[in-house]
Design an enzyme around this catalytic site. Structure first.
Site, PDB file in Angstrom:
ATOM      1  N   LYS A   1       0.732  -1.174  -0.054  1.00  0.00           N
ATOM      2  CA  LYS A   1       0.189  -0.096   0.008  1.00  0.00           C
ATOM      3  C   LYS A   1       0.993   1.147   0.121  1.00  0.00           C
ATOM      4  O   LYS A   1       1.554   1.504   1.095  1.00  0.00           O
ATOM      5  CB  LYS A   1      -0.914  -0.231   1.356  1.00  0.00           C
ATOM      6  CG  LYS A   1      -2.258   0.775   0.964  1.00  0.00           C
ATOM      7  CD  LYS A   1      -2.115   2.161   0.755  1.00  0.00           C
ATOM      8  CE  LYS A   1      -1.813   2.845   2.184  1.00  0.00           C
ATOM      9  NZ  LYS A   1      -1.479   4.523   1.936  1.00  0.00           N
TER      10      LYS A   1
ATOM     11  N   GLY B   1       5.066   2.955  10.863  1.00  0.00           N
ATOM     12  CA  GLY B   1       4.518   4.417  10.776  1.00  0.00           C
ATOM     13  C   GLY B   1       4.040   4.610  12.392  1.00  0.00           C
ATOM     14  O   GLY B   1       4.793   4.129  13.343  1.00  0.00           O
TER      15      GLY B   1
ATOM     16  N   GLY C   1      -1.630   4.594  13.621  1.00  0.00           N
ATOM     17  CA  GLY C   1      -1.987   3.862  12.481  1.00  0.00           C
ATOM     18  C   GLY C   1      -1.725   2.330  12.753  1.00  0.00           C
ATOM     19  O   GLY C   1      -2.305   1.424  12.219  1.00  0.00           O
TER      20      GLY C   1
ATOM     21  N   GLU D   1       5.904  -1.707  13.353  1.00  0.00           N
ATOM     22  CA  GLU D   1       7.204  -0.948  14.160  1.00  0.00           C
ATOM     23  C   GLU D   1       6.642   0.505  14.147  1.00  0.00           C
ATOM     24  O   GLU D   1       6.201   1.247  13.156  1.00  0.00           O
ATOM     25  CB  GLU D   1       8.344  -0.946  13.231  1.00  0.00           C
ATOM     26  CG  GLU D   1       8.971  -2.132  13.015  1.00  0.00           C
ATOM     27  CD  GLU D   1       9.158  -2.840  14.508  1.00  0.00           C
ATOM     28  OE1 GLU D   1       9.945  -2.012  15.392  1.00  0.00           O
ATOM     29  OE2 GLU D   1       9.200  -4.071  14.690  1.00  0.00           O
TER      30      GLU D   1
ATOM     31  N   CYS E   1      12.398   7.532  13.808  1.00  0.00           N
ATOM     32  CA  CYS E   1      11.713   6.851  15.008  1.00  0.00           C
ATOM     33  C   CYS E   1      12.700   6.434  16.196  1.00  0.00           C
ATOM     34  O   CYS E   1      12.332   6.278  17.525  1.00  0.00           O
ATOM     35  CB  CYS E   1      11.111   5.351  14.621  1.00  0.00           C
ATOM     36  SG  CYS E   1      12.387   4.348  13.862  1.00  0.00           S
TER      37      CYS E   1
ATOM     38  N   GLU F   1       5.529  10.923  21.786  1.00  0.00           N
ATOM     39  CA  GLU F   1       6.237  11.215  20.793  1.00  0.00           C
ATOM     40  C   GLU F   1       5.812  12.413  20.135  1.00  0.00           C
ATOM     41  O   GLU F   1       4.822  12.674  19.809  1.00  0.00           O
ATOM     42  CB  GLU F   1       6.434   9.974  19.732  1.00  0.00           C
ATOM     43  CG  GLU F   1       7.453  10.154  18.364  1.00  0.00           C
ATOM     44  CD  GLU F   1       7.086   9.324  17.310  1.00  0.00           C
ATOM     45  OE1 GLU F   1       6.018   8.902  17.009  1.00  0.00           O
ATOM     46  OE2 GLU F   1       8.226   9.061  16.764  1.00  0.00           O
TER      47      GLU F   1
HETATM   48  P1  NAP Z   1       1.422   6.991   9.562  1.00  0.00           P
HETATM   49  O1  NAP Z   1       0.696   8.118   9.269  1.00  0.00           O
HETATM   50  O2  NAP Z   1       0.915   5.998  10.630  1.00  0.00           O
HETATM   51  O3  NAP Z   1       1.374   6.129   7.987  1.00  0.00           O
HETATM   52  C1  NAP Z   1       2.101   4.830   7.636  1.00  0.00           C
HETATM   53  C2  NAP Z   1       1.190   4.314   6.491  1.00  0.00           C
HETATM   54  O4  NAP Z   1      -0.069   3.703   7.006  1.00  0.00           O
HETATM   55  C3  NAP Z   1       0.486   4.963   5.485  1.00  0.00           C
HETATM   56  O5  NAP Z   1       0.469   4.480   4.374  1.00  0.00           O
HETATM   57  C4  NAP Z   1      -0.838   5.137   5.957  1.00  0.00           C
HETATM   58  O6  NAP Z   1      -1.791   5.748   4.804  1.00  0.00           O
HETATM   59  C5  NAP Z   1      -1.206   4.265   6.710  1.00  0.00           C
HETATM   60  N1  NAP Z   1      -2.314   4.278   8.002  1.00  0.00           N
HETATM   61  C6  NAP Z   1      -2.205   5.025   8.854  1.00  0.00           C
HETATM   62  N2  NAP Z   1      -3.246   5.009   9.449  1.00  0.00           N
HETATM   63  C7  NAP Z   1      -3.942   4.207   8.995  1.00  0.00           C
HETATM   64  C8  NAP Z   1      -5.356   3.479   9.268  1.00  0.00           C
HETATM   65  N3  NAP Z   1      -5.929   4.034  10.380  1.00  0.00           N
HETATM   66  N4  NAP Z   1      -5.660   2.896   8.553  1.00  0.00           N
HETATM   67  C9  NAP Z   1      -5.403   2.435   7.231  1.00  0.00           C
HETATM   68  N5  NAP Z   1      -4.157   2.962   6.833  1.00  0.00           N
HETATM   69  C10 NAP Z   1      -3.356   3.741   8.002  1.00  0.00           C
HETATM   70  O7  NAP Z   1       2.860   7.065   9.751  1.00  0.00           O
HETATM   71  P2  NAP Z   1       3.926   8.304   9.139  1.00  0.00           P
HETATM   72  O8  NAP Z   1       3.641   9.599   9.579  1.00  0.00           O
HETATM   73  O9  NAP Z   1       4.078   7.812   7.546  1.00  0.00           O
HETATM   74  O10 NAP Z   1       5.330   7.864   9.505  1.00  0.00           O
HETATM   75  C11 NAP Z   1       5.916   8.487  10.811  1.00  0.00           C
HETATM   76  C12 NAP Z   1       5.725   7.714  11.912  1.00  0.00           C
HETATM   77  O11 NAP Z   1       6.482   6.347  11.994  1.00  0.00           O
HETATM   78  C13 NAP Z   1       6.498   8.251  13.431  1.00  0.00           C
HETATM   79  O12 NAP Z   1       5.750   8.041  14.356  1.00  0.00           O
HETATM   80  C14 NAP Z   1       7.831   7.565  13.354  1.00  0.00           C
HETATM   81  O13 NAP Z   1       8.344   7.422  14.599  1.00  0.00           O
HETATM   82  C15 NAP Z   1       7.341   6.144  12.769  1.00  0.00           C
HETATM   83  N6  NAP Z   1       8.300   5.348  12.415  1.00  0.00           N
HETATM   84  C16 NAP Z   1       8.745   4.006  12.977  1.00  0.00           C
HETATM   85  C17 NAP Z   1       9.835   3.254  12.672  1.00  0.00           C
HETATM   86  C18 NAP Z   1      10.040   2.049  13.287  1.00  0.00           C
HETATM   87  O14 NAP Z   1      10.982   1.394  12.720  1.00  0.00           O
HETATM   88  N7  NAP Z   1       9.436   1.890  14.494  1.00  0.00           N
HETATM   89  C19 NAP Z   1      10.623   3.770  11.400  1.00  0.00           C
HETATM   90  C20 NAP Z   1      10.168   4.972  10.769  1.00  0.00           C
HETATM   91  C21 NAP Z   1       8.972   5.745  11.205  1.00  0.00           C
HETATM   92  P3  NAP Z   1      -2.178   6.992   4.547  1.00  0.00           P
HETATM   93  O15 NAP Z   1      -1.224   7.793   4.351  1.00  0.00           O
HETATM   94  O16 NAP Z   1      -2.927   6.793   3.376  1.00  0.00           O
HETATM   95  O17 NAP Z   1      -3.316   7.461   5.565  1.00  0.00           O
END
Ligand code: NAP
Length: 516
Positions: free
Chosen positions: A181, A238, A242, A262, A299, A389
């Protein structure tokens, strides 16, 4: 650039909902129009993946390894074009893109090696014993791919945690077709990378459906994929919100499936008081660099620093603040990420007990204003929101009265990806409880360093207790991440000719096996 979905080897754009990616530096939309996938395309991609899963099983591990290394070659050939797009869709620098690309390619070649060696399947054999009462059967066990996997990448890693990032490559290596996706903030980078994956798949004769890339800006496509009965696992990188939403959906299915999410983390850091004094300059430089790296959009960004209030800690805070604020402010990934950074930061700073120092002056659009905030240990313990965070160049220093108060704060922490302890070995030994408490909270403990910069190697563990991840037993980085997408099958008294080569009596593939 087509803006279309890749449903297996076919380009498709049946839908009417469209979106564009955004250049945060120029504060304008990029030109390509992306067409969101519709249910017919979702259905087709999953069906193809399910059929490809069966076909992929019959393909030799040498051919699978060649597929992964061919993707690495094509990414290398197309690196410049991909990075031009990456910069325009993320605001991240060319240098950062080069590092991320190198990492992505390294992951592909590492998994290609692993698949070629075929020694990851945890082969286990217990021979029959006809003399035992009751009879002991012949049992042979190994890991197999779990089935089609849906992958969601994060905005802050358009390459290494996205289209063919760690989740996709480990799933493919385990024998699982992947449906991505695509992240809507870097859909163009995603399309260019997906083209490399699909070209490599065609050239190495992989089955149609081994990989699909679906566009979407809203949640519907992701939710439909996770709900599809033929999907068997999910890889997600993410936000906590999410990851948790998808985890709940997967668990409410008639057949629940694993979601390896993650998520965010604040990565607490403990500065031990006696060791701090001679290290103020070194540690403040190290942490100003870590907090500001890629505009704090990691992250593993150190979001919480615990110290014992003293002259040395005052000096540390002063130097850290000065060094951080004198750096050039950087553009964030997207206006929405910038506005949520500002909102979360403001929520923290509205608390009257929190003092703060921000980068001053007029800043361009979408630029993150780096900030250091300060709070007492006592107040920190009374306001659980302070642990959340703040994704961006922000860190909260918690000034405690003693190491015991730091330990009390640490005990209240949620699960984290990492924690760091800064101190000489004698002082760490004096306060072993700090390490003991952290060990129950995190997936990786860093000594005298920074949490940013996740080394890709077999001994890395990138994950942690919830909410850092949904399953603390697994890593998202390094070759062990393959285990997320594999499941064991045991064969009892199976005739030799029906056993997979890996488990046959004569060990024709000459593999390492636990045998008793
Ligand atoms: P995000 O907003 O959670 O989005 C990630 C993906 O998930 C996107 O494709 C988003 O789609 C989808 N998504 C989010 N919520 C959803 C839901 N309720 N239903 C269906 N799909 C959903 O995260 P981000 O802003 O891209 O990334 C930043 C975050 O990632 C930060 O919090 C960071 O700390 C974390 N991160 C963690 C790691 C790790 O290894 N632990 C690594 C890098 C980043 P849409 O955008 O289309 O909504």
């Amino acid at each position: 650039m087509t803006g279309k979905n890749s449903v297996g080897y076919k380009l498709s754009a049946l839908g009417t909902r469209t979106f564009q990616t955004f250049n945060p530096v120029e504060n304008s939309y990029n030109e390509t129009i992306f067409v969101e996938a519709v249910s017919q395309e979702i259905e087709e991609a999953v069906l193809l993946a399910s059929n490809a899963f069966e076909e992929f099983k019959g393909i030799s591990h040498f051919k699978k390894a060649a597929f992964l290394s061919r993707i690495a070659e094509l990414l290398t050939e197309k690196e410049d074009v991909i990075l031009q797009r990456y910069i325009r869709e993320s605001g991240l620098s060319y240098e950062r893109g080069k590092i991320e690309m190198k990492r992505t390619i390294f992951q592909l070649t590492s998994f290609s090696e692993l698949v070629k060696e075929n020694n990851w399947r945890e082969l286990s054999i217990d021979l029959a014993d006809d003399s035992r009462i009751p009879l002991k059967p012949d049992l042979r066990k190994m890991l197999f791919g779990i089935g089609p996997v849906v992958v969601f990448g994060a905005s802050n890693f358009p390459l290494a945690y996205s289209t063919i990032g760690g989740d996709s490559v480990s799933a493919l290596a385990a024998g699982c077709p992947v449906i991505v996706k695509s992240h809507p903030l870097h859909a163009g980078t995603g399309e260019l990378v997906a083209n490399c994956v699909l070209q490599a798949a065609k050239e190495t004769e992989m089955p149609n459906g081994i990989f699909s890339n679906l566009n979407a800006e809203g949640f519907e496509v992701g939710v439909a994929l996770v709900n599809h009965p033929l999907v068997k696992a999910v890889g997600f990188t993410g936000s906590i919100k999410g990851g948790r939403a998808l985890f709940d959906i997967a668990n409410q299915r008639p057949e629940p499936i694993p979601v390896f999410a993650e998520m965010g983390s604040v990565n607490p850091v403990v500065l031990l008081p006696k060791s701090l004094e001679p290290k103020v300059d070194e540690w403040s430089t190290m942490y100003a660099d870590s907090i500001s790296a890629s505009c704090g959009q990691f992250c593993t960004n150190p979001g919480l620093l615990f110290c014992v209030k003293s002259n040395a800690s005052d000096e540390f805070v002063e130097q850290l603040t000065k060094k951080l604020l004198q750096k050039d402010a950087q553009t964030m990934l997207h206006p929405s990420i910038h506005s949520s950074f500002e909102r979360l930061k403001t929520e923290r700073l509205e608390d009257e007990a929190v003092r703060y120092f921000e980068k001053e002056g007029e800043l361009d659009c979408n630029v993150g204003r780096q900030t250091i905030a300060l709070v007492s240990g006592k107040h920190y313990q009374n306001n659980p929101n302070l642990e959340e965070e703040v994704f961006g160049p922000f860190s909260l220093v918690v000034e405690c009265e003693s190491v015991n108060e730091i330990i009390a704060c640490l005990k209240k922490l949620n699960g984290q990806l990492t924690a760091s302890v800064l101190g000489k070995v004698d002082e760490v030994n004096e306060h072993l409880d700090v390490v003991k408490v952290l060990q129950n909270k995190v997936g990786r403990i860093v000594f005298n360093g920074v949490p940013t910069g996740v080394e890709v190697c077999p001994s890395m563990h990138h994950g942690g207790p919830y909410p850092a991840s949904t399953d603390a037993r697994f890593t998202a980085v390094g070759i062990d991440s393959i285990k997320r997408f594999a499941r064991p099958i045991a064969f009892q008294n199976c005739p030799d000719e029906l056993l997979p080569g890996e488990l046959k009596h004569s060990n024709p593939l000459n593999l390492v096996r636990r045998e008793k």
